[in-house]
Design an enzyme around this catalytic site. Structure first.
Site, PDB file in Angstrom:
ATOM      1  N   ASN A   1      -6.480   4.282 -11.940  1.00  0.00           N
ATOM      2  CA  ASN A   1      -5.482   3.238 -11.694  1.00  0.00           C
ATOM      3  C   ASN A   1      -4.096   3.804 -12.008  1.00  0.00           C
ATOM      4  O   ASN A   1      -3.949   4.668 -12.870  1.00  0.00           O
ATOM      5  CB  ASN A   1      -5.739   2.019 -12.593  1.00  0.00           C
ATOM      6  CG  ASN A   1      -4.743   0.903 -12.338  1.00  0.00           C
ATOM      7  OD1 ASN A   1      -4.496   0.512 -11.201  1.00  0.00           O
ATOM      8  ND2 ASN A   1      -4.160   0.366 -13.403  1.00  0.00           N
TER       9      ASN A   1
ATOM     10  N   ASN B   1       1.456   3.340  -2.492  1.00  0.00           N
ATOM     11  CA  ASN B   1       0.718   4.371  -3.220  1.00  0.00           C
ATOM     12  C   ASN B   1      -0.528   4.792  -2.455  1.00  0.00           C
ATOM     13  O   ASN B   1      -0.924   5.963  -2.488  1.00  0.00           O
ATOM     14  CB  ASN B   1       0.347   3.880  -4.620  1.00  0.00           C
ATOM     15  CG  ASN B   1       1.420   4.201  -5.645  1.00  0.00           C
ATOM     16  OD1 ASN B   1       1.800   5.342  -5.812  1.00  0.00           O
ATOM     17  ND2 ASN B   1       1.910   3.182  -6.321  1.00  0.00           N
TER      18      ASN B   1
ATOM     19  N   GLY C   1       0.767  -1.235   0.000  1.00  0.00           N
ATOM     20  CA  GLY C   1       0.000   0.000   0.000  1.00  0.00           C
ATOM     21  C   GLY C   1       0.796   1.282   0.000  1.00  0.00           C
ATOM     22  O   GLY C   1       0.329   2.302   0.515  1.00  0.00           O
TER      23      GLY C   1
ATOM     24  N   SER D   1       2.035   5.532 -15.357  1.00  0.00           N
ATOM     25  CA  SER D   1       0.890   6.277 -15.880  1.00  0.00           C
ATOM     26  C   SER D   1      -0.290   6.149 -14.920  1.00  0.00           C
ATOM     27  O   SER D   1      -0.508   5.090 -14.335  1.00  0.00           O
ATOM     28  CB  SER D   1       0.448   5.728 -17.251  1.00  0.00           C
ATOM     29  OG  SER D   1       1.515   5.682 -18.171  1.00  0.00           O
TER      30      SER D   1
ATOM     31  N   GLU E   1       5.832   7.612  -8.698  1.00  0.00           N
ATOM     32  CA  GLU E   1       4.452   7.152  -8.546  1.00  0.00           C
ATOM     33  C   GLU E   1       3.790   7.859  -7.375  1.00  0.00           C
ATOM     34  O   GLU E   1       2.623   8.270  -7.442  1.00  0.00           O
ATOM     35  CB  GLU E   1       4.410   5.633  -8.321  1.00  0.00           C
ATOM     36  CG  GLU E   1       4.819   4.791  -9.508  1.00  0.00           C
ATOM     37  CD  GLU E   1       4.652   3.307  -9.234  1.00  0.00           C
ATOM     38  OE1 GLU E   1       3.874   2.937  -8.335  1.00  0.00           O
ATOM     39  OE2 GLU E   1       5.322   2.497  -9.919  1.00  0.00           O
TER      40      GLU E   1
ATOM     41  N   HIS F   1      -0.344   2.532 -13.290  1.00  0.00           N
ATOM     42  CA  HIS F   1       0.257   1.389 -13.989  1.00  0.00           C
ATOM     43  C   HIS F   1       1.737   1.688 -14.225  1.00  0.00           C
ATOM     44  O   HIS F   1       2.092   2.800 -14.642  1.00  0.00           O
ATOM     45  CB  HIS F   1      -0.447   1.165 -15.331  1.00  0.00           C
ATOM     46  CG  HIS F   1       0.092   0.001 -16.091  1.00  0.00           C
ATOM     47  ND1 HIS F   1      -0.143  -1.304 -15.717  1.00  0.00           N
ATOM     48  CD2 HIS F   1       0.882  -0.054 -17.193  1.00  0.00           C
ATOM     49  CE1 HIS F   1       0.477  -2.112 -16.568  1.00  0.00           C
ATOM     50  NE2 HIS F   1       1.104  -1.381 -17.462  1.00  0.00           N
TER      51      HIS F   1
ATOM     52  N   ASP G   1      -5.846  -1.723 -18.804  1.00  0.00           N
ATOM     53  CA  ASP G   1      -4.834  -0.659 -18.893  1.00  0.00           C
ATOM     54  C   ASP G   1      -5.028   0.203 -20.138  1.00  0.00           C
ATOM     55  O   ASP G   1      -4.063   0.726 -20.697  1.00  0.00           O
ATOM     56  CB  ASP G   1      -3.413  -1.255 -18.881  1.00  0.00           C
ATOM     57  CG  ASP G   1      -3.127  -2.024 -17.599  1.00  0.00           C
ATOM     58  OD1 ASP G   1      -3.653  -1.647 -16.543  1.00  0.00           O
ATOM     59  OD2 ASP G   1      -2.373  -3.021 -17.667  1.00  0.00           O
TER      60      ASP G   1
ATOM     61  N   MET H   1      -4.459  -6.245  -7.391  1.00  0.00           N
ATOM     62  CA  MET H   1      -4.014  -7.244  -8.366  1.00  0.00           C
ATOM     63  C   MET H   1      -5.129  -8.191  -8.797  1.00  0.00           C
ATOM     64  O   MET H   1      -4.936  -9.398  -8.896  1.00  0.00           O
ATOM     65  CB  MET H   1      -2.836  -8.037  -7.803  1.00  0.00           C
ATOM     66  CG  MET H   1      -1.638  -7.180  -7.440  1.00  0.00           C
ATOM     67  SD  MET H   1      -1.011  -6.197  -8.829  1.00  0.00           S
ATOM     68  CE  MET H   1      -0.324  -7.498  -9.846  1.00  0.00           C
ATOM     69  N   ARG H   2      -6.289  -7.633  -9.066  1.00  0.00           N
ATOM     70  CA  ARG H   2      -7.396  -8.412  -9.628  1.00  0.00           C
ATOM     71  C   ARG H   2      -7.896  -7.695 -10.874  1.00  0.00           C
ATOM     72  O   ARG H   2      -8.088  -6.472 -10.862  1.00  0.00           O
ATOM     73  CB  ARG H   2      -8.558  -8.570  -8.638  1.00  0.00           C
ATOM     74  CG  ARG H   2      -8.178  -9.129  -7.283  1.00  0.00           C
ATOM     75  CD  ARG H   2      -7.516 -10.471  -7.342  1.00  0.00           C
ATOM     76  NE  ARG H   2      -8.336 -11.485  -7.982  1.00  0.00           N
ATOM     77  CZ  ARG H   2      -7.895 -12.693  -8.299  1.00  0.00           C
ATOM     78  NH1 ARG H   2      -6.616 -13.002  -8.088  1.00  0.00           N
ATOM     79  NH2 ARG H   2      -8.688 -13.586  -8.852  1.00  0.00           N
TER      80      ARG H   2
END
Length: 202
Positions: A108, A15, A13, A137, A175, A110, A146, A91-92
């Site tokens: 999101n 981010n 976690g 991004s 990020e 990426h 994505d 991660m789903r």
């Protein structure tokens, strides 16, 4: 009145922490929920330590029934009365039905310069391709993996001796700057693009 942000995580976690810490003062949004798909996600304790409500919807009992898993996600998000969802290392892969419920309200981050390298192993792929730069991004989530509109990017040079791990380590601090910068503008109704680089990180 502040917009209500739910942050979805699967791991440590980092981010999520950057996002949550940014939502203070005159920021137009606040974190109301951190939701993980595993009780072992390290970010849950970090969120709790910050006084943020947490929840777990473990995907494993649902097996291949993604719709049932996402129905439980939706319940938790509705209870939190979320206005915006931020995927932060979640991660789903989400189905089109779920994404469409939150169309235009889900972000999101990426680890590539989209549209390059959708999916996994992005840093290794950038190095293997001989790219001169890599990065991350933030994009709006659509039913295409994505593939949503990019709202911000951060760039670093790829060095001759880079490994996927060293490249990832240089990108991660950006990020933590890019995602909060994009969220602040997005929550203000501004979808103009944010561009950062290691040489000009703020």
């Amino acid at each position: 009145m502040s917009l209500r942000v739910a942050i979805l995580i699967s791991g440590g976690g980092s981010n999520m922490v950057a996002l949550a810490k940014s939502m203070t003062g005159d920021h137009p949004a606040r974190t109301v929920l951190v939701l993980a798909n595993s009780a072992n996600a390290g970010g849950l304790q970090k969120a709790a330590d910050m006084g943020i409500e947490t929840a777990v919807v473990d995907h494993r009992p649902f097996g291949a029934d993604r719709a049932a898993f996402e129905a439980e996600l939706t319940k938790a998000l509705f209870v939190a009365n979320a206005d915006i969802i931020c995927l932060a290392g979640f991660m789903r892969v989400l189905t089109a039905d779920f994404v469409n419920q939150w169309q235009g309200r889900m972000l999101n981050i990426h680890p590539s310069l989209l549209p390059k390298y959708k999916g996994l192993n992005t840093h290794a792929r950038a190095i293997a391709a001989g790219d001169s730069e890599a990065g991350c991004s933030v994009h709006l989530v659509t039913a295409t993996l994505d593939g949503g509109p990019v709202l911000g990017q951060a760039r670093v040079p790829v060095l001759p001796d880079d490994t996927p791990d060293s490249l990832a380590a240089r990108i991660l601090p950006l990020e933590h700057q890019l995602y909060p910068a994009v969220l602040r503008k997005f929550a203000s109704g501004d979808e103009t693009r944010v561009n950062l680089s290691r040489a000009n990180p703020v």
